[in-house]
Motif scaffolding. Structure first.
Motif, PDB file in Angstrom:
ATOM      1  N   MET A   1       0.824  -1.213   0.000  1.00  0.00           N
ATOM      2  CA  MET A   1       0.000   0.000   0.000  1.00  0.00           C
ATOM      3  C   MET A   1       0.860   1.265   0.000  1.00  0.00           C
ATOM      4  N   PRO A   2       1.779   1.450   0.973  1.00  0.00           N
ATOM      5  CA  PRO A   2       2.641   2.631   0.866  1.00  0.00           C
ATOM      6  C   PRO A   2       3.525   2.610  -0.372  1.00  0.00           C
ATOM      7  N   THR A   3       3.918   1.413  -0.816  1.00  0.00           N
ATOM      8  CA  THR A   3       4.734   1.314  -2.022  1.00  0.00           C
ATOM      9  C   THR A   3       3.976   1.847  -3.235  1.00  0.00           C
ATOM     10  N   LEU A   4       2.708   1.479  -3.355  1.00  0.00           N
ATOM     11  CA  LEU A   4       1.906   1.947  -4.489  1.00  0.00           C
ATOM     12  C   LEU A   4       1.734   3.463  -4.445  1.00  0.00           C
ATOM     13  N   LEU A   5       1.540   4.024  -3.253  1.00  0.00           N
ATOM     14  CA  LEU A   5       1.402   5.469  -3.125  1.00  0.00           C
ATOM     15  C   LEU A   5       2.702   6.177  -3.503  1.00  0.00           C
ATOM     16  N   LEU A   6       3.842   5.597  -3.160  1.00  0.00           N
ATOM     17  CA  LEU A   6       5.126   6.186  -3.534  1.00  0.00           C
ATOM     18  C   LEU A   6       5.347   6.097  -5.038  1.00  0.00           C
ATOM     19  N   ILE A   7       4.935   4.989  -5.641  1.00  0.00           N
ATOM     20  CA  ILE A   7       5.056   4.853  -7.097  1.00  0.00           C
ATOM     21  C   ILE A   7       4.171   5.890  -7.796  1.00  0.00           C
ATOM     22  N   ALA A   8       2.960   6.087  -7.262  1.00  0.00           N
ATOM     23  CA  ALA A   8       2.072   7.109  -7.828  1.00  0.00           C
ATOM     24  C   ALA A   8       2.694   8.498  -7.695  1.00  0.00           C
ATOM     25  N   THR A   9       3.439   8.735  -6.617  1.00  0.00           N
ATOM     26  CA  THR A   9       4.130  10.008  -6.437  1.00  0.00           C
ATOM     27  C   THR A   9       5.232  10.181  -7.474  1.00  0.00           C
ATOM     28  N   LEU A  10       6.013   9.137  -7.696  1.00  0.00           N
ATOM     29  CA  LEU A  10       7.070   9.192  -8.700  1.00  0.00           C
ATOM     30  C   LEU A  10       6.507   9.369 -10.103  1.00  0.00           C
ATOM     31  N   ALA A  11       5.291   8.834 -10.333  1.00  0.00           N
ATOM     32  CA  ALA A  11       4.653   8.945 -11.647  1.00  0.00           C
ATOM     33  C   ALA A  11       3.988  10.301 -11.863  1.00  0.00           C
ATOM     34  N   GLY A  12       3.942  11.132 -10.830  1.00  0.00           N
ATOM     35  CA  GLY A  12       3.371  12.464 -10.979  1.00  0.00           C
ATOM     36  C   GLY A  12       1.901  12.566 -10.644  1.00  0.00           C
ATOM     37  N   GLY A  13       1.329  11.535 -10.049  1.00  0.00           N
ATOM     38  CA  GLY A  13      -0.080  11.591  -9.682  1.00  0.00           C
ATOM     39  C   GLY A  13      -0.322  12.138  -8.293  1.00  0.00           C
ATOM     40  N   LEU A  14       0.680  12.019  -7.422  1.00  0.00           N
ATOM     41  CA  LEU A  14       0.572  12.479  -6.040  1.00  0.00           C
ATOM     42  C   LEU A  14       1.836  13.250  -5.654  1.00  0.00           C
ATOM     43  N   GLN A  15       1.752  13.916  -4.508  1.00  0.00           N
ATOM     44  CA  GLN A  15       2.917  14.528  -3.883  1.00  0.00           C
ATOM     45  C   GLN A  15       2.848  14.205  -2.384  1.00  0.00           C
TER      46      GLN A  15
ATOM     47  N   SER B   1     -10.974  -7.018   3.523  1.00  0.00           N
ATOM     48  CA  SER B   1     -10.662  -6.160   2.372  1.00  0.00           C
ATOM     49  C   SER B   1     -11.129  -4.733   2.625  1.00  0.00           C
ATOM     50  N   THR B   2     -12.212  -4.577   3.380  1.00  0.00           N
ATOM     51  CA  THR B   2     -12.694  -3.235   3.727  1.00  0.00           C
ATOM     52  C   THR B   2     -11.667  -2.490   4.579  1.00  0.00           C
ATOM     53  N   LEU B   3     -11.109  -3.161   5.567  1.00  0.00           N
ATOM     54  CA  LEU B   3     -10.105  -2.526   6.427  1.00  0.00           C
ATOM     55  C   LEU B   3      -8.843  -2.182   5.644  1.00  0.00           C
ATOM     56  N   VAL B   4      -8.455  -3.032   4.701  1.00  0.00           N
ATOM     57  CA  VAL B   4      -7.300  -2.728   3.852  1.00  0.00           C
ATOM     58  C   VAL B   4      -7.602  -1.519   2.965  1.00  0.00           C
ATOM     59  N   HIS B   5      -8.785  -1.505   2.384  1.00  0.00           N
ATOM     60  CA  HIS B   5      -9.236  -0.387   1.553  1.00  0.00           C
ATOM     61  C   HIS B   5      -9.221   0.917   2.364  1.00  0.00           C
ATOM     62  N   PHE B   6      -9.797   0.868   3.544  1.00  0.00           N
ATOM     63  CA  PHE B   6      -9.857   2.039   4.416  1.00  0.00           C
ATOM     64  C   PHE B   6      -8.455   2.495   4.816  1.00  0.00           C
ATOM     65  N   ALA B   7      -7.580   1.555   5.160  1.00  0.00           N
ATOM     66  CA  ALA B   7      -6.218   1.897   5.562  1.00  0.00           C
ATOM     67  C   ALA B   7      -5.469   2.587   4.429  1.00  0.00           C
ATOM     68  N   PHE B   8      -5.693   2.129   3.203  1.00  0.00           N
ATOM     69  CA  PHE B   8      -5.048   2.741   2.042  1.00  0.00           C
ATOM     70  C   PHE B   8      -5.513   4.192   1.885  1.00  0.00           C
ATOM     71  N   ASN B   9      -6.834   4.407   1.965  1.00  0.00           N
ATOM     72  CA  ASN B   9      -7.367   5.759   1.832  1.00  0.00           C
ATOM     73  C   ASN B   9      -6.876   6.682   2.939  1.00  0.00           C
ATOM     74  N   LEU B  10      -6.838   6.154   4.167  1.00  0.00           N
ATOM     75  CA  LEU B  10      -6.389   6.958   5.306  1.00  0.00           C
ATOM     76  C   LEU B  10      -4.905   7.291   5.185  1.00  0.00           C
ATOM     77  N   LEU B  11      -4.114   6.320   4.740  1.00  0.00           N
ATOM     78  CA  LEU B  11      -2.685   6.541   4.542  1.00  0.00           C
ATOM     79  C   LEU B  11      -2.450   7.665   3.534  1.00  0.00           C
ATOM     80  N   GLN B  12      -3.218   7.651   2.454  1.00  0.00           N
ATOM     81  CA  GLN B  12      -3.070   8.713   1.462  1.00  0.00           C
ATOM     82  C   GLN B  12      -3.482  10.070   2.035  1.00  0.00           C
TER      83      GLN B  12
END
Length: 274
Positions: A147-161, A249-260
Motif C-alpha cells: 500500500m505505501p509502495t503503491l502510493l510512492l510509485i504514484a508520487t514518482l509517476a506524478g499523480g501524487l505529492q 478487504s474493507t479494512l485494507v481499503h480504508f487503511a489505504f485511503n487513510l494513509l493517502q
C-alpha cells in the motif's frame, strides 16, 4: 442516525437481527429528518421485496436470476446515487486538505451504505466465504507493505505529492470512509462481483477483471487514477481472496485511503501552473 447506521453495518456479518433492527431505527430517523424521502422509501420497499424473494429461493432458477440481476442493478444505482429521495449529509465541500491537493467534497451517504443489505439478498456468502490463504503467511506482510509502495510509485509517476495532513474533519472522514464508502464498495466489487466471477472463471481471472472494473469507476479522476485504482483493486482483491471476509478487504481499503489522506495529496495532486 449516522452512528446507528454505521453500527448496523458493523453488526451485519455477526448479528443479523441486531443489524436489521439498527437499520430500521436508522430509516425511521432518516424519514423523520427528511434524509430518506418517499421516492427512496418506495425504491427500498421494492428492493426489499426482491431481496426477500431471492433469499427464500432454495435453488437457482430463471426467476431467481432475474431477481439477482435486479438487486445488482439496484446496488449499482445506489453506489452512483441514481435512486431518488436520498438527501445525503454533506460534511465538507470543495476544501483543499493541503495547498497541493485538489478540492475535495465528501458526504455521509445513506444510499451507498445500503449496498451490503441489498446484495445479501441474492448472495448469502457476500460477507463471508471459505478463504484461499497464501502458502506463506509472509505474503500478508508483502500485501500490507504494497500500500505505501503503491502510493510512492504514484508520487514518482506524478499523480501524487508527499503532503502531511491532519484535517479538523478527520474523525468524520474515518466514519464515512470506513462504513459508507469502503464497506459499500468492497461488498459490491469483492463480495459480489469477484465472488461470482471466481465461481465461473477461477480466482485469478476474477481478481484481475474485478480490479479493472474497480479502476474504471474512477474514470472521472483521469487515466492515471484509473490505473492506480485498478492496482489498488488487486490489493483489496487479494485481501478478500486470502481471508474470505469482506471486512478484511474493507479494512485494507480504508487503511489505504487513510494513509493517502494523512501523508499524500488527497484525492490527487493539483498540478500548479509552471
Amino acid at each position: 442516525m449516522w452512528y446507528c447506521l454505521a453500527a448496523s453495518l458493523f453488526f451485519l456479518p455477526f448479528y443479523r437481527r441486531v443489524s436489521l433492527t439498527l437499520l430500521a431505527v436508522s430509516l425511521i430517523v432518516g424519514v423523520s429528518n427528511h434524509t430518506v424521502q418517499l421516492p427512496a422509501l418506495g425504491a427500498l420497499a421494492a428492493m426489499g421485496t426482491v431481496a426477500f424473494f431471492c433469499y427464500r429461493q432454495q435453488a437457482r432458477n430463471a426467476l431467481g436470476a432475474v431477481g439477482e440481476a435486479l438487486l445488482l442493478l439496484s446496488a449499482v444505482a445506489l453506489m452512483l446515487h441514481l435512486v431518488p429521495g436520498f438527501n445525503n449529509l454533506r460534511i465538507v465541500s470543495g476544501v483543499q486538505v493541503g495547498p497541493e491537493s485538489a478540492p475535495f467534497t465528501f458526504y455521509y451517504n445513506f444510499d451507498k451504505a445500503l449496498i451490503p443489505f441489498v446484495l445479501l439478498g441474492c448472495l448469502p456468502t457476500l460477507l463471508k466465504r471459505p478463504a484461499a490463504p497464501p502458502a506463506n503467511r509472509l505474503w500478508w506482510l508483502v500485501l500490507l507493505l504494497s500500500m505505501p509502495t503503491l502510493l510512492l510509485i504514484a508520487t514518482l509517476a506524478g499523480g501524487l505529492q508527499v503532503e502531511l495532513h491532519q484535517p479538523a474533519w478527520l474523525g468524520a472522514f474515518m466514519l464515512a470512509n470506513l462504513f459508507f464508502v469502503s464497506l459499500a464498495e468492497e461488498a459490491l466489487f469483492r463480495g459480489y462481483v469477484q465472488q461470482r466471477l471466481s465461481q465461473r472463471l477461477g480466482n485469478v481471472w476474477a481478481l484481475l477483471i474485478t480490479a479493472v472494473l474497480f479502476g474504471l469507476v474512477h474514470y472521472p479522476g483521469g487515466p492515471m487514477l484509473v490505473f492506480f485504482a485498478a492496482l489498488a483493486g488487486v490489493i483489496y482483491g487479494l485481501a478478500w481472496l486470502w481471508s474470505g471476509r469482506v471486512w478484511v478487504s474493507t479494512l485494507v481499503h480504508f487503511a489505504f485511503n487513510l494513509l493517502q489522506l494523512l501523508f499524500f495529496t488527497y484525492p490527487f495532486w493539483l498540478h500548479q501552473p509552471g
